[in-house]
Design an enzyme around this catalytic site. Structure first.
Site, PDB file in Angstrom:
ATOM      1  N   HIS A 110      47.757  43.077  33.765  1.00  0.00           N
ATOM      2  CA  HIS A 110      47.399  44.486  33.597  1.00  0.00           C
ATOM      3  C   HIS A 110      45.898  44.572  33.310  1.00  0.00           C
ATOM      4  O   HIS A 110      45.373  43.819  32.497  1.00  0.00           O
ATOM      5  CB  HIS A 110      48.193  45.095  32.431  1.00  0.00           C
ATOM      6  CG  HIS A 110      47.885  46.542  32.223  1.00  0.00           C
ATOM      7  ND1 HIS A 110      48.388  47.529  33.044  1.00  0.00           N
ATOM      8  CD2 HIS A 110      47.095  47.166  31.306  1.00  0.00           C
ATOM      9  CE1 HIS A 110      47.925  48.708  32.635  1.00  0.00           C
ATOM     10  NE2 HIS A 110      47.143  48.515  31.586  1.00  0.00           N
ATOM     11  N   THR A 142      58.823  43.438  29.871  1.00  0.00           N
ATOM     12  CA  THR A 142      60.035  43.891  29.186  1.00  0.00           C
ATOM     13  C   THR A 142      60.254  45.351  29.596  1.00  0.00           C
ATOM     14  O   THR A 142      59.483  45.890  30.400  1.00  0.00           O
ATOM     15  CB  THR A 142      59.886  43.784  27.653  1.00  0.00           C
ATOM     16  OG1 THR A 142      58.783  44.594  27.261  1.00  0.00           O
ATOM     17  CG2 THR A 142      59.653  42.344  27.210  1.00  0.00           C
ATOM     18  N   GLU A 175      40.272  38.439  35.847  1.00  0.00           N
ATOM     19  CA  GLU A 175      41.699  38.304  36.179  1.00  0.00           C
ATOM     20  C   GLU A 175      41.938  37.064  37.030  1.00  0.00           C
ATOM     21  O   GLU A 175      42.933  36.352  36.849  1.00  0.00           O
ATOM     22  CB  GLU A 175      42.190  39.528  36.959  1.00  0.00           C
ATOM     23  CG  GLU A 175      42.280  40.787  36.145  1.00  0.00           C
ATOM     24  CD  GLU A 175      42.892  41.940  36.942  1.00  0.00           C
ATOM     25  OE1 GLU A 175      43.691  41.692  37.863  1.00  0.00           O
ATOM     26  OE2 GLU A 175      42.553  43.096  36.653  1.00  0.00           O
TER      27      GLU A 175
HETATM   28  C1  GRF Z   1      44.649  44.256  39.399  1.00  0.00           C
HETATM   29  O1  GRF Z   1      43.591  44.901  38.756  1.00  0.00           O
HETATM   30  C2  GRF Z   1      45.798  44.065  38.458  1.00  0.00           C
HETATM   31  O2  GRF Z   1      45.414  43.888  37.138  1.00  0.00           O
HETATM   32  C3  GRF Z   1      46.551  45.356  38.594  1.00  0.00           C
HETATM   33  O3  GRF Z   1      46.430  45.707  39.946  1.00  0.00           O
HETATM   34  C4  GRF Z   1      45.259  45.110  40.484  1.00  0.00           C
HETATM   35  C5  GRF Z   1      45.701  44.314  41.662  1.00  0.00           C
HETATM   36  O4  GRF Z   1      44.623  43.840  42.422  1.00  0.00           O
HETATM   37  N1  GRF Z   1      47.907  45.215  38.130  1.00  0.00           N
HETATM   38  P1  GRF Z   1      44.895  42.835  43.600  1.00  0.00           P
HETATM   39  O5  GRF Z   1      45.887  43.498  44.552  1.00  0.00           O
HETATM   40  O6  GRF Z   1      45.439  41.565  43.039  1.00  0.00           O
HETATM   41  O7  GRF Z   1      43.556  42.638  44.263  1.00  0.00           O
END
Ligand code: GRF
Length: 224
Positions: A110, A142, A175
């Protein structure tokens, strides 16, 4: 035997790419056995195909109820015998019964430092709130939306000149480091979901679990 990852996407697929790269270089002791999208037009499907990964579209618009959609989704997941269901930009909320059925195997990333900014438009809301730190969270899923136990977080400083796009870019770069790292722990069995909380069998280094990213992706650093 390496763990089997089924990745669920709805769009761009950059996290899917990061996870696939991490599997290929051996960082994650697992492999992606299938990619499911609820949108036929998701760009991530092309990333999967180029990597030679099996794909399936389960288009939520073709089902008359959320339950029916989730039955089809569960069938697709079962077909690939996934150990882990990895949500990577999957933009559908699940019913409690789907979450229960896959409890302890369902993880999500997230784009905020949970529990702040659950839901959508997290970067815009973080800027509006004036926070100094923003980031991303990997967590078990969850029944509570974006509310499951936190596996790892990446913090990114918010600069005065940041707008929604620049902040999103910085968080996304974080991420791409965070999710593979967390999946590696899961595949190695370093942690499990135990009731409502995490049980660590082997606690990872703090600098990996609490990633502190600087503005420049390649000079990311950790507290020492
Ligand atoms: C990311 O920012 C993730 O945190 C959120 O949706 C986005 C997905 O990006 N849940 P991608 O499709 O992986 O480029």
């Amino acid at each position: 035997m390496t763990d089997r990852l089924v990745v669920l996407i709805s769009g761009r697929g950059s996290n899917l790419q990061a996870i696939q790269d991490a599997c290929a270089r051996g960082q994650i002791p697992g492999r992606i056995v299938g990619v499911i999208s609820n949108r036929p037009e998701a760009a991530g499907l092309e990333i999967a195909r180029r990597a030679g990964l099996p794909t399936q579209v389960v288009d939520h618009r073709l089902f008359s109820s959320r339950e029916d959609f989730e039955i089809a989704l569960s069938e697709a997941i079962a077909k690939w015998s996934g150990d882990w269901i990895v949500l990577a930009g999957f933009m559908r909320a699940f019913t409690p019964s789907f979450v229960d059925r896959h409890r302890g195997r369902l993880v999500n990333i997230h784009p905020s430092l949970l529990p702040a900014f659950t839901g959508l438009h997290t970067h815009r809301r973080a800027l509006q709130a004036g926070v100094c730190w923003h980031g991303a969270t990997v967590h078990f899923v969850t029944a509570e939306l974006d509310g499951g136990p936190i596996i790892a977080q990446a913090a990114v400083p918010v600069a005065p000149e940041d707008d929604e796009a620049t902040l999103a870019g910085k968080v996304l770069a974080a991420e791409h480091r965070l999710y593979p790292q967390a999946l590696a722990w899961l595949c190695r069995g370093q942690l499990v979901l135990d009731g409502e909380s995490l049980r660590w069998r082997e606690f990872p280094p703090m600098r990996e679990r609490c990633l502190l990213a600087t503005h420049s992706e390649d000079s990311a650093c950790a507290p020492r």
